[in-house]
Write a protein that holds these residues in place. Sequence first.
Motif, PDB file in Angstrom:
ATOM      1  N   UNK A 272     -23.563 -44.348 -32.744  1.00 16.61           N
ATOM      2  CA  UNK A 272     -24.604 -44.144 -33.746  1.00 16.61           C
ATOM      3  C   UNK A 272     -24.493 -42.785 -34.407  1.00 16.61           C
ATOM      4  N   UNK A 273     -23.255 -42.333 -34.637  1.00 15.25           N
ATOM      5  CA  UNK A 273     -23.016 -40.991 -35.146  1.00 15.25           C
ATOM      6  C   UNK A 273     -23.402 -40.865 -36.617  1.00 15.25           C
ATOM      7  N   UNK A 274     -23.784 -39.659 -37.006  1.00 12.28           N
ATOM      8  CA  UNK A 274     -24.072 -39.356 -38.412  1.00 12.28           C
ATOM      9  C   UNK A 274     -22.803 -39.054 -39.187  1.00 12.28           C
ATOM     10  N   UNK A 275     -21.659 -39.094 -38.519  1.00 12.44           N
ATOM     11  CA  UNK A 275     -20.399 -38.714 -39.143  1.00 12.44           C
ATOM     12  C   UNK A 275     -19.296 -39.510 -38.463  1.00 12.44           C
ATOM     13  N   UNK A 276     -18.598 -40.351 -39.219  1.00 12.18           N
ATOM     14  CA  UNK A 276     -17.524 -41.137 -38.622  1.00 12.18           C
ATOM     15  C   UNK A 276     -16.176 -40.426 -38.702  1.00 12.18           C
ATOM     16  N   UNK A 277     -16.214 -39.149 -39.118  1.00  9.10           N
ATOM     17  CA  UNK A 277     -15.011 -38.344 -39.146  1.00  9.10           C
ATOM     18  C   UNK A 277     -14.925 -37.438 -37.940  1.00  9.10           C
ATOM     19  N   UNK A 278     -14.324 -36.257 -38.139  1.00 12.37           N
ATOM     20  CA  UNK A 278     -14.051 -35.370 -37.012  1.00 12.37           C
ATOM     21  C   UNK A 278     -15.135 -34.319 -36.814  1.00 12.37           C
TER      22      UNK A 278
END
Length: 394
Positions: A272-278
């Motif tokens: 459930x991250x706010x950022x699908x990057x690094x």
Amino acid sequence: MTTDPASRIPRNRADDYTPEAAAERRAFIEARTEARLDHVGRYAFDPKSLPGNIENFIGAAQVPIGLAGPLRINGERAQGEFYIPMATTEGTLVASYNRGMRLITECGGAKATVVARSMQRSPVFLFEDALEAREFGAWVDAHFEAIKAAAETTTRSGKLVSIQQFAVGPTRHLRFNFTTGDAAGQNMSGKATAAACEWIRANRPGGARYILSGNTDTDKKHSQMNMLATRGRRVVAEAVLGKEALKRMMRVDPRDLFYARQVSQAGAFLAGSANNGAHAANGLAAMFIATGQDAANVAESHAAIVYAQLLEDGDYYWSITLPALIVATVGGGTGLATQSECLAMLGCQGSGKADKLAEICAAVALAGDISLSCAILSGDWVSSHERLGRNRPP
């Protein structure tokens, strides 16, 4: 129970922004703790420049600033090669971003563009029941131009562009959306919304009760609302990375990189991250501190959507969208001495430059995502931090 006057932090009501006033407060806290504030008390700016930025001033926190670049950006506003000031105490951070910038620059640079602008304040209006709240919403729609005029009496650069509405029981949440020029705009939009709410209370038949923030503005908090609707600036940076450059400079194959992207995308979804990057927060925080942005806005600004394509010729398309990037080139801490110098380094000092700064921030975030993602895949992640990122005592 009254506070002992001797325990109150010293203040000079006539002029509290002087070296003497700061020294008195340092002596006050040194007498009550075991701390010595020799370094805190060393700074190169005039305290008289600080009203509106801080209270009870005692000195400065000296954060090291490193330089990364050059980073070639082919943006609408940011065009050319840029050297990026990054204020941080995290070893490896500047080196990692520098590596991503080298790759982007060798591959022709990053495109960048601001695609939307919006800053919010979100009052909530209170009624007896849901029907009255719904009909109030229709009244607001019918009187939008008058509400807009009332809001804009408080500001020269703020413009009310829309009011979103959300029904919850007997309440009506209104999300006022403003453009705010080159300022971050939270205070500007708050003042303008307060004026609009008072106009509503005075002109709606039967009046209206409200609380100035019902929290759908999600000030200094991440929210899915911001991901969809924008807060601050929505900005995109994108680059095509040549397969040979990726292999030579990052020691990764584009096909392996694309496979890893699918895996990490699923992990971000699972968390459930706010950022699908690094790690956009790393570069943004370092730039925010260097250029006088409100560091707490990293809470919203770090949200990101990474999108990638493995192209038919084997090259790799990589983009990052920051949907809630809050930056300014006027107001706040941008006029302070050190921060003003760092903005000047980027050609982003003063009015008319906030979109340019946003494009640079997005391109920097892209460079950081590229570098870290490749380091994880190539095995450089742990070894580089072991070599550069551990501040061992002598």
